[in-house]
Enzyme design. Structure first.
Site, PDB file in Angstrom:
ATOM      1  N   ASN A  26       0.859  -1.177  -0.125  1.00 49.20           N
ATOM      2  CA  ASN A  26      -0.028   0.003   0.225  1.00 49.20           C
ATOM      3  C   ASN A  26       0.767   1.297  -0.008  1.00 49.20           C
ATOM      4  O   ASN A  26       1.841   1.149   0.691  1.00 49.20           O
ATOM      5  CB  ASN A  26      -0.905   0.023   1.290  1.00 49.20           C
ATOM      6  N   LYS A  49     -22.465  15.062   0.939  1.00 49.16           N
ATOM      7  CA  LYS A  49     -22.954  13.654   0.950  1.00 49.16           C
ATOM      8  C   LYS A  49     -23.614  13.153  -0.118  1.00 49.16           C
ATOM      9  O   LYS A  49     -23.658  11.946  -0.609  1.00 49.16           O
ATOM     10  CB  LYS A  49     -24.043  13.371   2.166  1.00 49.16           C
TER      11      LYS A  49
END
Ligand code: G6P
Length: 651
Positions: A122, A530
């Site tokens: 990662n 959102k």
């Protein structure tokens, strides 16, 4: 963002790895893969699809070779059949493409040409181009476009060089002199020439009893079992098997075997091994189960009353009308000395910081503001020693926020954390602060963590206010108001179907405005975020007063506006904003705790009236539900919106 899982022990590694990868899916990824040791060779399986595809592929292959049978439910992994060869060590990965497109070749694990070493990684290797050129010049054929592949070749070359040196010197084997450290040594030597961020796990055919892991900027956590050991980038992959974990620090490597592990420094302190005390993870496998819910976002929206109760538990001091925040190591005198508060975070954590800043200014009368951590870290900020910086992060691993904290510390700033994941990098780097106690949050879009951030900032503001000029009577009012919040959120949740109906009515719009002023402004920003992140509807937030300075030109029947109308002394102003929008043919959804005239808006979502300073905390909830049902109506993959990751551990 990318996920890592590794296992060494006594079980069949494949189901453990597949289950771990399944638990990491929420972080966002585009391809997946795993490598196990089987009969002394690496067996690598990769897919450009989902973890379920990987599982099917493994099951299909095992079946074809007659070694395994059975269709397991998602996340359960292939079931080895009679006579199957059990692999007891392996590594797995979910990839979020950085170097090279998301395809099977670029998926991890990556191996060297001889198939001795497999690596999952990662992060981003910044000098990858240079390393790849060196390898190509020395005759290595690189098969992928990734930075990670270079690591596999380099480690293999380092080990081969060590083996040759050992032979020349007449040593029996390189390991004979150094116990099990040959692989670890090779990894450490290679990483000395690597620039960038990494969390990685290395599997070596010649060291079948161990995995070597290293961390620099990307989380790595070890899970301790009974004669078995796990590694992952996130405890979510481990909690089914163990709750005893060790968080690796940046600049550390470790060798893990079934029975033990040791850590070492990557920075030259040869053999330096810090004594590590395991931490108990404050979550169990059940916290990651969906239960009756269709997806994690819905589950987490509904968990908010309980999450809020946990955030408040033991922290409200009725007697002195203040808050108890034992994690903050500043006494009353030091708190009084704070002249400014600045919240730093990314995405929803930044918007929560905006709510926090407002609360601090209102309750403590200390200047406060919030800034995206991603901006702060790059703009050579002026760091004032009397400012309290608050690093806000659900995951505690967001790279931009962590870098901002490190920059602050370099400049002598006072910084505390507001993080949800105990043991995470930001919490440890800050050294003190507030835990959010929201419980594990899986959906990419933050809901309960955001609500708990805002509630915790109300506690901080109350505490800072009470060491200053906030009266006991006002403190009592806020304490009572905070106590009411969980019940009020439950009332909003009980009205979910009405909010869903509004969402369905307006879900077809291509664009939406979210309008708020003062307390409603951060709420509008988070509401727009959102909606856009999970429904892909373009949404923008504006301060109500700014409408007439430009955005009003865009108002039309195709541009609905969500207008936030809290019960403050600006109700009349907000009503007039609604009238202005409607006069220009714009549909309006009023979200309000005040009484707005009948017929004023096209739709009204009612929010229970709370203490005015605390209303922003409540107003987020109907906006989450609105976004959720708009996205559901549009058939979006709600928990895993396109191009987004839960935890952004790279720049
Ligand atoms: C990503 C997520 C957002 C989140 C932000 C900060 O961008 O998609 O939902 O708000 O990271 O994450 P943190 O873990 O630091 O709160």
């Amino acid at each position: 963002m990318c996920g890592i899982v590794g296992y060494v022990g006594k079980r069949d590694a494949i189901p453990v790895l597949v289950e771990g990868l399944h638990r990491l899916e929420y972080r966002g990824y585009d391809s997946a893969g795993l490598a196990v040791l089987r009969r002394g060779r690496l067996a690598v399986t990769k897919t450009a699809g989902r973890v379920a595809d990987l599982r099917e592929k493994i099951a299909g292959r095992e079946k074809a070779t007659g070694k395994a049978t059975g269709k397991a439910p998602p996340g359960k992994g292939a079931v080895p059949g009679k006579g199957a060869v059990k692999s007891t060590v392996g590594i797995g990965h979910t990839r979020w493409a950085t170097h090279g497109e998301p395809n099977e070749t670029n998926a991890h694990p990556h191996t060297d040409s001889a198939g001795r070493i497999a690596v999952v990684h990662n992060g981003i290797i910044e000098n990858a181009d240079q390393l790849r050129e060196q390898l190509t010049a020395s005759g290595v054929r690189l098969v992928s476009d990734t930075d990670t592949e270079a690591l596999a070749h380099l480690i293999a070359a380092e080990l081969a060089a060590g083996d040759t040196a050992g032979d020349t010197a007449g040593d029996a084997t390189a390991d004979a002199a150094g116990g099990d450290v040959a692989l670890e040594d090779a990894v450490v030597r290679v990483l000395a020439a690597v620039e960038g961020a990494y969390g990685l796990v290395v599997l070596d055919v010649a060291h079948p009893d161990q995995l070597v892991v290293a961390r620099n900027g990307s989380p790595i956590v070890l899970g301790l079992g009974e004669n078995e050991m796990f590694v992952a980038s996130d405890v979510a992959a481990l909690v089914r098997y163990t709750r005893q974990v060790i968080y690796l620090e940046d600049g550390e490597a470790a060798t893990i075997r079934a029975s033990d592990f040791h850590t070492t420094s990557l920075n030259g302190a040869a053999g330096a091994s810090a004594e590590k005390t395991p931490t108990m993870v404050d979550a169990d496998a059940g916290d990651y189960e969906l239960g009756e819910f269709a997806d994690y976002m819905s589950k987490e929206i509904h968990e908010q009353p309980d999450a809020l109760r946990r955030a408040l538990m033991g922290r409200l001091d009725e007697r002195f009308a203040t808050a108890r925040l034992g994690g903050i190591s500043l006494d009353a005198r030091q708190l009084r000395g704070i002249r400014q508060v600045k919240f730093l975070g990314c995405g929803s954590a930044y918007y929560a910081g905006l709510i926090g800043a407002q609360l601090v200014e209102e309750l403590a009368r200390i200047p406060a503001d919030a800034e995206p951590a991603s901006e702060f870290r790059y703009r050579s900020p002026v760091v004032d020693p009397d400012t309290l910086y608050v690093a806000v992060s659900q995951s505690g691993e967001t790279s931009d926020t962590l870098m901002a904290v490190q920059e602050l510390k370099r400049k002598g700033g006072q910084v505390m954390g507001a993080v949800n994941v105990v043991g995470s990098a930001i919490g440890r780097e800050c050294g003190h602060g507030i835990f959010l106690h929201a419980g594990p949050e899986v959906a990419v879009a933050s809901t309960k963590a955001l609500t708990n951030m805002a509630a915790n900032f109300a506690l901080l503001a109350l505490l800072m206010g009470r060491v200053r000029d906030l009266s006991a009577a006002s403190g009592e009012r806020i304490v009572a108001g905070l106590r009411n919040l969980p019940g009020q959120v439950s009332r909003i949740l009980a009205a979910e179907s009405e909010i869903a109906a509004v969402a369905h009515r307006f879900a077809g719009a291509d664009h939406m405005f979210f309008i708020g002023r003062v307390r409603g402004w951060p709420v509008a920003r988070e509401g727009a975020q959102k909606l856009k992140e999970i429904s892909y509807v373009h949404a923008e937030a504006y301060q109500a007063g700014e409408l007439k300075h430009g955005p009003l030109a865009l108002i039309s029947p195709g541009m609905p506006s969500v207008v936030i109308v809290p019960s403050d002394d600006l109700v009349a102003k907000n009503i007039s904003t609604i009238e202005q929008i409607r006069a220009r043919g714009g549909p309006v959804i009023a979200v309000t705790s005040a009484s707005v005239p009948d017929g004023l808006a096209d739709a009204v979502i009612t929010v229970p009236r709370a203490e005015p300073e605390l209303e922003p905390i409540l107003f987020n909830v109907p906006l989450q539900i609105l976004a959720y049902h708009a996205a559901a109506k549009l058939g979006r993959d709600i928990d895993k919106p396109r191009n987004l990751a839960k935890s952004v551990t790279v720049e």
